[in-house]
Design a protein around this motif. Structure first.
Motif, PDB file in Angstrom:
ATOM      1  N   ALA A  58       6.398  -7.082  -0.920  1.00  8.71           N
ATOM      2  CA  ALA A  58       6.418  -5.758  -0.827  1.00  8.71           C
ATOM      3  C   ALA A  58       7.839  -5.395  -0.250  1.00  8.71           C
ATOM      4  O   ALA A  58       8.164  -4.282  -0.705  1.00  8.71           O
ATOM      5  N   MET A  59       8.630  -6.302   0.318  1.00 10.99           N
ATOM      6  CA  MET A  59      10.093  -5.835   0.735  1.00 10.99           C
ATOM      7  C   MET A  59      10.977  -6.011  -0.187  1.00 10.99           C
ATOM      8  O   MET A  59      12.107  -5.565  -0.116  1.00 10.99           O
ATOM      9  N   SER A  60      10.779  -6.768  -1.239  1.00  9.06           N
ATOM     10  CA  SER A  60      11.792  -7.320  -2.424  1.00  9.06           C
ATOM     11  C   SER A  60      12.549  -6.163  -2.860  1.00  9.06           C
ATOM     12  O   SER A  60      13.637  -6.332  -3.383  1.00  9.06           O
ATOM     13  N   ASP A  61      11.812  -5.023  -3.193  1.00  8.12           N
ATOM     14  CA  ASP A  61      12.505  -4.036  -3.833  1.00  8.12           C
ATOM     15  C   ASP A  61      13.474  -2.967  -3.074  1.00  8.12           C
ATOM     16  O   ASP A  61      13.937  -2.306  -3.342  1.00  8.12           O
ATOM     17  N   GLY A  62      13.616  -3.144  -1.642  1.00  4.61           N
ATOM     18  CA  GLY A  62      14.371  -2.704  -0.744  1.00  4.61           C
ATOM     19  C   GLY A  62      13.656  -1.293  -0.167  1.00  4.61           C
ATOM     20  O   GLY A  62      14.325  -0.540   0.495  1.00  4.61           O
ATOM     21  N   VAL A  63      12.316  -1.162  -0.172  1.00  4.12           N
ATOM     22  CA  VAL A  63      11.538  -0.173   0.136  1.00  4.12           C
ATOM     23  C   VAL A  63      10.252  -0.424   0.216  1.00  4.12           C
ATOM     24  O   VAL A  63       9.662  -1.210  -0.165  1.00  4.12           O
ATOM     25  N   VAL A  64       9.674   0.337   1.460  1.00  2.00           N
ATOM     26  CA  VAL A  64       8.196   0.210   1.708  1.00  2.00           C
ATOM     27  C   VAL A  64       7.393   1.303   1.557  1.00  2.00           C
ATOM     28  O   VAL A  64       7.699   2.322   2.245  1.00  2.00           O
ATOM     29  N   THR A  65       6.277   1.335   0.475  1.00  2.00           N
ATOM     30  CA  THR A  65       5.603   2.638   0.491  1.00  2.00           C
ATOM     31  C   THR A  65       4.682   2.603   1.499  1.00  2.00           C
ATOM     32  O   THR A  65       4.070   1.400   1.914  1.00  2.00           O
ATOM     33  N   THR A  66       3.796   3.705   1.440  1.00  2.00           N
ATOM     34  CA  THR A  66       2.498   3.639   2.232  1.00  2.00           C
ATOM     35  C   THR A  66       1.590   3.066   1.930  1.00  2.00           C
ATOM     36  O   THR A  66       1.030   2.333   3.007  1.00  2.00           O
ATOM     37  N   THR A  67       1.209   2.759   0.756  1.00  2.00           N
ATOM     38  CA  THR A  67       0.277   1.722   0.326  1.00  2.00           C
ATOM     39  C   THR A  67       0.510   0.383   0.680  1.00  2.00           C
ATOM     40  O   THR A  67      -0.441  -0.370   1.105  1.00  2.00           O
ATOM     41  N   GLU A  68       1.806  -0.069   0.445  1.00  2.00           N
ATOM     42  CA  GLU A  68       2.324  -1.428   0.951  1.00  2.00           C
ATOM     43  C   GLU A  68       2.134  -1.458   2.363  1.00  2.00           C
ATOM     44  O   GLU A  68       1.616  -2.801   2.855  1.00  2.00           O
ATOM     45  N   TYR A  69       2.441  -0.582   3.031  1.00  2.00           N
ATOM     46  CA  TYR A  69       2.450  -0.769   4.512  1.00  2.00           C
ATOM     47  C   TYR A  69       0.834  -0.849   4.818  1.00  2.00           C
ATOM     48  O   TYR A  69       0.369  -1.693   5.806  1.00  2.00           O
ATOM     49  N   GLU A  70      -0.096   0.147   4.535  1.00  2.00           N
ATOM     50  CA  GLU A  70      -1.314  -0.086   4.960  1.00  2.00           C
ATOM     51  C   GLU A  70      -2.143  -1.391   4.227  1.00  2.00           C
ATOM     52  O   GLU A  70      -3.134  -2.011   5.007  1.00  2.00           O
ATOM     53  N   ASP A  71      -1.697  -1.989   3.144  1.00  2.00           N
ATOM     54  CA  ASP A  71      -2.320  -3.019   2.679  1.00  2.00           C
ATOM     55  C   ASP A  71      -1.849  -4.260   3.691  1.00  2.00           C
ATOM     56  O   ASP A  71      -2.798  -5.213   3.920  1.00  2.00           O
ATOM     57  N   ALA A  72      -0.756  -4.223   4.294  1.00  4.19           N
ATOM     58  CA  ALA A  72      -0.120  -5.314   5.010  1.00  4.19           C
ATOM     59  C   ALA A  72      -0.947  -5.077   6.292  1.00  4.19           C
ATOM     60  O   ALA A  72      -1.292  -6.154   7.138  1.00  4.19           O
ATOM     61  N   LEU A  73      -1.223  -3.954   6.751  1.00  3.99           N
ATOM     62  CA  LEU A  73      -2.042  -3.631   8.132  1.00  3.99           C
ATOM     63  C   LEU A  73      -3.293  -4.320   7.848  1.00  3.99           C
ATOM     64  O   LEU A  73      -3.893  -4.940   8.722  1.00  3.99           O
ATOM     65  N   ASP A  74      -4.177  -4.163   6.847  1.00  4.44           N
ATOM     66  CA  ASP A  74      -5.245  -4.727   6.325  1.00  4.44           C
ATOM     67  C   ASP A  74      -5.375  -6.235   6.397  1.00  4.44           C
ATOM     68  O   ASP A  74      -6.160  -6.692   6.778  1.00  4.44           O
ATOM     69  N   ARG A  75      -4.110  -6.893   6.053  1.00  2.00           N
ATOM     70  CA  ARG A  75      -4.136  -8.447   5.872  1.00  2.00           C
ATOM     71  C   ARG A  75      -4.153  -9.049   7.161  1.00  2.00           C
ATOM     72  O   ARG A  75      -4.264  -9.682   7.650  1.00  2.00           O
ATOM     73  N   TYR A  76      -3.067  -7.994   8.202  1.00  2.00           N
ATOM     74  CA  TYR A  76      -2.923  -8.332   9.720  1.00  2.00           C
ATOM     75  C   TYR A  76      -4.414  -8.388  10.254  1.00  2.00           C
ATOM     76  O   TYR A  76      -4.705  -9.437  10.814  1.00  2.00           O
ATOM     77  N   LEU A  77      -5.041  -7.198   9.866  1.00  2.00           N
ATOM     78  CA  LEU A  77      -6.575  -7.141  10.508  1.00  2.00           C
ATOM     79  C   LEU A  77      -7.449  -8.310  10.217  1.00  2.00           C
ATOM     80  O   LEU A  77      -8.338  -8.897  10.881  1.00  2.00           O
ATOM     81  N   GLN A  78      -7.333  -8.730   8.970  1.00  2.00           N
ATOM     82  CA  GLN A  78      -8.181  -9.780   8.311  1.00  2.00           C
ATOM     83  C   GLN A  78      -7.726 -11.079   8.945  1.00  2.00           C
ATOM     84  O   GLN A  78      -8.626 -11.976   9.071  1.00  2.00           O
ATOM     85  N   CYS A  79      -6.296 -11.089   9.235  1.00  2.00           N
ATOM     86  CA  CYS A  79      -5.836 -12.660   9.686  1.00  2.00           C
ATOM     87  C   CYS A  79      -6.413 -12.777  11.285  1.00  2.00           C
ATOM     88  O   CYS A  79      -7.096 -13.705  11.417  1.00  2.00           O
ATOM     89  N   THR A  80      -6.396 -11.689  12.032  1.00  2.00           N
ATOM     90  CA  THR A  80      -6.869 -11.687  13.410  1.00  2.00           C
ATOM     91  C   THR A  80      -8.275 -11.693  13.424  1.00  2.00           C
ATOM     92  O   THR A  80      -8.976 -12.299  14.225  1.00  2.00           O
ATOM     93  N   ALA A  81      -8.983 -11.303  12.280  1.00  2.00           N
ATOM     94  CA  ALA A  81     -10.468 -11.326  12.443  1.00  2.00           C
ATOM     95  C   ALA A  81     -11.134 -12.732  12.101  1.00  2.00           C
ATOM     96  O   ALA A  81     -12.009 -13.169  12.670  1.00  2.00           O
TER      97      ALA A  81
END
Length: 202
Positions: A58-81
């Motif tokens: 998600a970071m490889s193109d030098g910019v992070v979109t809102t969708t990419e951020y929210e997807d990453a947050l979902d992955r974090y919450l799934q990881c801790t779950a």
């Protein structure tokens, strides 16, 4: 995961960022070459620290979109779950209306174990991308909070143009070393507007 743009229980999970020492000076969009250099350094740090493939991609193109951020947050919450850790629903932080904040609500670990597990998930899924998102999107403080902070700072002789939109804009008016002064003015305004919430700056 359901996201909310109203203010509920808003305790920032900043332990991993603080532990990595990455937050200072990274709170909002920086223009031009400075932003590009900082993002490149952040990506290099992510690669060296073992960030997960999805975060790096998600970071490889030098910019992070809102969708990419929210997807990453979902992955974090799934990881801790997977470790049996439950959280409150993420809510936008009124200080920046950019980063979601939340708190752990249920776990079976002591504080040290909890910190280690959440840190591991943040490094894997979220922390570098979240900081990159701060470079990519402008922060915007809630208007009532911004007005209250400006009024407080004006009592100390600060002069504003009215174009200020976020924490960094306020700090820029005061100059180097003025972050504490801005925070000191934000706290009483925050307590008045959100008396049951925990302040997270920026």
């Amino acid at each position: 995961m359901q996201y909310h743009d109203d203010v509920k229980r808003c305790t920032c999970v900043g332990l991993a960022i603080a532990a990595l020492g990455l937050l200072l000076g990274c709170s909002s969009v920086q223009g031009g070459q400075v932003a590009e250099e900082r993002f490149d350094a952040l990506l290099a740090e992510a690669e060296a620290s073992g960030a997960g493939e999805a975060q790096l991609a998600a970071m490889s193109d030098g910019v992070v979109t809102t969708t990419e951020y929210e997807d990453a947050l979902d992955r974090y919450l799934q990881c801790t779950a997977l470790h049996g850790i439950e959280h409150s629903d993420p809510v936008l932080n009124p200080v920046n209306n950019l980063i979601y904040t939340f708190t752990e609500t249920s776990w079976v670990y002591d504080d040290e174990e909890l910190a280690e597990l959440t840190l591991g998930c943040r490094v894997q899924e979220l922390v570098y991308l979240e900081l990159g998102y701060r470079y990519s999107e402008p922060a915007s403080m809630d208007e009532a909070l911004l007005d209250g902070a400006r009024e407080c700072l004006q009592q100390s002789g600060w002069e504003f143009t009215g174009d200020e939109r976020n924490f960094d804009d306020l700090v820029a008016v005061g100059g180097e070393g003025s972050q504490d002064g801005v925070t000191d003015c934000l706290v009483p305004v925050w307590l008045e507007l959100y008396p049951e919430e925990s302040l997270s700056v920026p």
